[in-house]
Design a protein around this motif. Structure first.
Motif, PDB file in Angstrom:
ATOM      1  N   ALA A  32       0.564  -1.495  -0.048  1.00  0.00           N
ATOM      2  CA  ALA A  32       0.187   0.283  -0.225  1.00  0.00           C
ATOM      3  C   ALA A  32       0.850   1.170  -0.179  1.00  0.00           C
ATOM      4  O   ALA A  32       0.502   2.088  -1.037  1.00  0.00           O
ATOM      5  CB  ALA A  32      -0.758  -0.109   0.893  1.00  0.00           C
ATOM      6  N   GLU A  33       1.917   0.740   0.521  1.00  0.00           N
ATOM      7  CA  GLU A  33       2.652   2.553   0.360  1.00  0.00           C
ATOM      8  C   GLU A  33       3.996   2.711  -0.765  1.00  0.00           C
ATOM      9  O   GLU A  33       3.784   3.320  -1.096  1.00  0.00           O
ATOM     10  CB  GLU A  33       4.223   1.862   2.373  1.00  0.00           C
ATOM     11  CG  GLU A  33       4.903   3.385   2.069  1.00  0.00           C
ATOM     12  CD  GLU A  33       6.001   2.925   2.909  1.00  0.00           C
ATOM     13  OE1 GLU A  33       7.227   3.973   3.106  1.00  0.00           O
ATOM     14  OE2 GLU A  33       6.275   1.527   3.530  1.00  0.00           O
ATOM     15  N   VAL A  34       3.870   1.879  -1.295  1.00  0.00           N
ATOM     16  CA  VAL A  34       4.134   1.546  -2.821  1.00  0.00           C
ATOM     17  C   VAL A  34       4.012   2.260  -3.307  1.00  0.00           C
ATOM     18  O   VAL A  34       3.538   3.315  -4.239  1.00  0.00           O
ATOM     19  CB  VAL A  34       5.254   0.252  -3.304  1.00  0.00           C
ATOM     20  CG1 VAL A  34       5.505   0.522  -4.824  1.00  0.00           C
ATOM     21  CG2 VAL A  34       6.003  -0.473  -2.412  1.00  0.00           C
ATOM     22  N   LYS A  45      -6.938  -0.723  -6.566  1.00  0.00           N
ATOM     23  CA  LYS A  45      -8.314  -0.371  -6.489  1.00  0.00           C
ATOM     24  C   LYS A  45      -8.803   1.114  -6.459  1.00  0.00           C
ATOM     25  O   LYS A  45      -8.821   1.727  -6.959  1.00  0.00           O
ATOM     26  CB  LYS A  45      -9.485  -1.237  -6.387  1.00  0.00           C
ATOM     27  CG  LYS A  45     -10.911  -1.319  -6.260  1.00  0.00           C
ATOM     28  CD  LYS A  45     -11.528  -2.990  -6.547  1.00  0.00           C
ATOM     29  CE  LYS A  45     -13.170  -2.300  -7.252  1.00  0.00           C
ATOM     30  NZ  LYS A  45     -13.170  -3.237  -6.171  1.00  0.00           N
ATOM     31  N   ALA A  46      -7.991   1.491  -5.120  1.00  0.00           N
ATOM     32  CA  ALA A  46      -8.524   2.528  -4.405  1.00  0.00           C
ATOM     33  C   ALA A  46      -7.984   4.136  -5.464  1.00  0.00           C
ATOM     34  O   ALA A  46      -8.502   5.229  -5.897  1.00  0.00           O
ATOM     35  CB  ALA A  46      -8.306   2.324  -2.914  1.00  0.00           C
ATOM     36  N   ARG A  47      -6.329   3.562  -5.762  1.00  0.00           N
ATOM     37  CA  ARG A  47      -6.101   4.223  -6.986  1.00  0.00           C
ATOM     38  C   ARG A  47      -6.352   4.123  -8.806  1.00  0.00           C
ATOM     39  O   ARG A  47      -5.622   4.951  -9.137  1.00  0.00           O
ATOM     40  CB  ARG A  47      -4.293   4.298  -6.730  1.00  0.00           C
ATOM     41  CG  ARG A  47      -3.661   4.696  -5.710  1.00  0.00           C
ATOM     42  CD  ARG A  47      -3.749   6.214  -5.381  1.00  0.00           C
ATOM     43  NE  ARG A  47      -3.121   6.544  -6.497  1.00  0.00           N
ATOM     44  CZ  ARG A  47      -1.961   6.886  -7.384  1.00  0.00           C
ATOM     45  NH1 ARG A  47      -0.545   6.299  -5.689  1.00  0.00           N
ATOM     46  NH2 ARG A  47      -1.389   7.778  -7.776  1.00  0.00           N
ATOM     47  N   VAL A 100      -8.152  -8.233 -12.096  1.00  0.00           N
ATOM     48  CA  VAL A 100      -7.815  -9.330 -10.654  1.00  0.00           C
ATOM     49  C   VAL A 100      -8.076  -7.937 -10.215  1.00  0.00           C
ATOM     50  O   VAL A 100      -8.729  -8.131  -8.465  1.00  0.00           O
ATOM     51  CB  VAL A 100      -6.792 -10.049  -9.793  1.00  0.00           C
ATOM     52  CG1 VAL A 100      -6.827 -11.606 -10.824  1.00  0.00           C
ATOM     53  CG2 VAL A 100      -5.698  -9.093 -10.010  1.00  0.00           C
ATOM     54  N   ALA A 101      -8.347  -7.135  -9.817  1.00  0.00           N
ATOM     55  CA  ALA A 101      -8.403  -5.141  -9.207  1.00  0.00           C
ATOM     56  C   ALA A 101      -8.781  -3.950 -10.349  1.00  0.00           C
ATOM     57  O   ALA A 101      -8.078  -4.060 -11.625  1.00  0.00           O
ATOM     58  CB  ALA A 101      -7.146  -5.385  -8.280  1.00  0.00           C
TER      59      ALA A 101
END
Length: 319
Positions: free
Chosen positions: A59-61, A88-90, A318-319
């Motif tokens: 998540a950090e990357v 997905k959020a990005r 997949v996302a």
């Protein structure tokens, strides 16, 4: 202008040729492993990245990736090295490469089974080290797999192909899966609703499920205690599935006859405690390592990148 694609590892010549033809490709011919910060920096000027499982997109990357990066097209089936929710959020598309490595990985699973059952590592070392100086009927006696029960944990694409290969040895197929397969796919295999039921029935337990929060460490002391005495464990899926300290205990106590492993919790490197045991057949995560399969994996990843930049839904999202 062509989209810029970063290929993080040295892939096959055929894949390099195609990506260089169709995109502004950034290659890694020296096959250097990126650190986290190097990976983030390398992604700043690209529109897509084609990584392997060796590149960790935490998540950090992902939070530090540029807005221009549209797709992470993995050169792997497993995607446990990518935080899918963060991607997905990005709005970053994530894909993988299913199907194309099933045959190669199934071959390695059978090799691991046979190597473990017939004491392959022990015999190989004995001959190489010049210690083969005697013979008797009691010499190097292993286990025969023909006609035994082959247990598959995770009856997806690879699990099904491996089961088919095991049928060639006259083995009776048992499996545990999140849901039972249709009869046409099951092919007479015996379904177990619980892992515990499968472990108690199989002479060989072969792992083919993904690494998730639910499956991490699933093969632990309790699981090994449920396996048949003298059974064999095969793992060609992910090292995180196995509590390796518990496996050492099961192997040294004689609870398990042997193990055949292509994956480990620490990669590269493996586990020295397992490597020290004669009754473990070891390989360095080469399940998909054939020219045919590596070409197919690279082409499948590029197919997914092609789809994204053509405005189509990638087939392996997949996302």
């Amino acid at each position: 202008m062509k989209p810029v694609v970063l290929v993080t590892r040295r892939l096959t010549d055929a894949v390099h040729e195609r990506v260089s033809r169709d995109y502004d490709a950034i290659l890694n011919p020296e096959d250097r492993v990126f650190t986290r910060d190097e990976l983030i920096e390398a992604c700043q000027s690209v529109d897509a990245v084609l990584p392997c499982h060796s590149e960790i997109f935490s998540a950090e990357v992902i939070a530090r990736l540029p807005a221009r990066l549209k797709v992470i097209a993995n050169h792997s089936v497993g995607v446990d090295h990518v935080d899918l929710a963060a991607a997905k959020a990005r709005g970053i598309v994530v894909t993988n490469t299913p199907d194309v490595l099933s045959d190669a990985t199934a071959e390695i699973a059978i090799l691991c089974m046979l190597g473990a059952a017939r004491r392959g590592s022990e015999g190989d070392r004995m001959v190489r080290e010049g210690r083969w100086t005697f013979w008797s009927p009691a010499f190097m006696v292993g286990r025969q797999v023909s006609g035994k029960r082959f247990g598959v944990v995770g009856m997806g694409r690879v699990g099904q192909v491996t089961a088919e290969r095991a049928r060639g040895f006259g083995m009776e197929i048992h499996y545990h899966n999140r849901r039972r397969l249709e009869p046409a796919l099951e092919k007479g295999a015996i379904f177990h609703e619980t892992l515990e039921s499968l472990l108690g029935a199989a002479d060989v337990v072969s792992l083919h499920c993904p690494s998730t929060s639910d499956t991490t460490g699933m093969m632990n002391d309790a699981a090994f205690a449920r396996m048949k005495p003298g059974a064999i464990l095969v793992n060609t899926a992910r090292g995180a599935l196995v509590d390796e300290e518990a496996l050492v205990r099961a192997l040294t106590s004689g609870r398990l006859f042997a193990a055949g492993l292509d994956v480990f919790r620490t990669e590269p490197g493996g586990n020295p405690a397992l490597a020290a045991l004669d009754n473990v057949f070891l390989l360095p995560h080469i399940g998909s390592a054939t020219t045919e399969t590596r070409d197919a994996m690279g082409f499948r990843a590029l197919d997914n990148i092609d789809a994204v930049f053509a405005g189509r839904e990638p087939g392996d999202r997949v996302a």
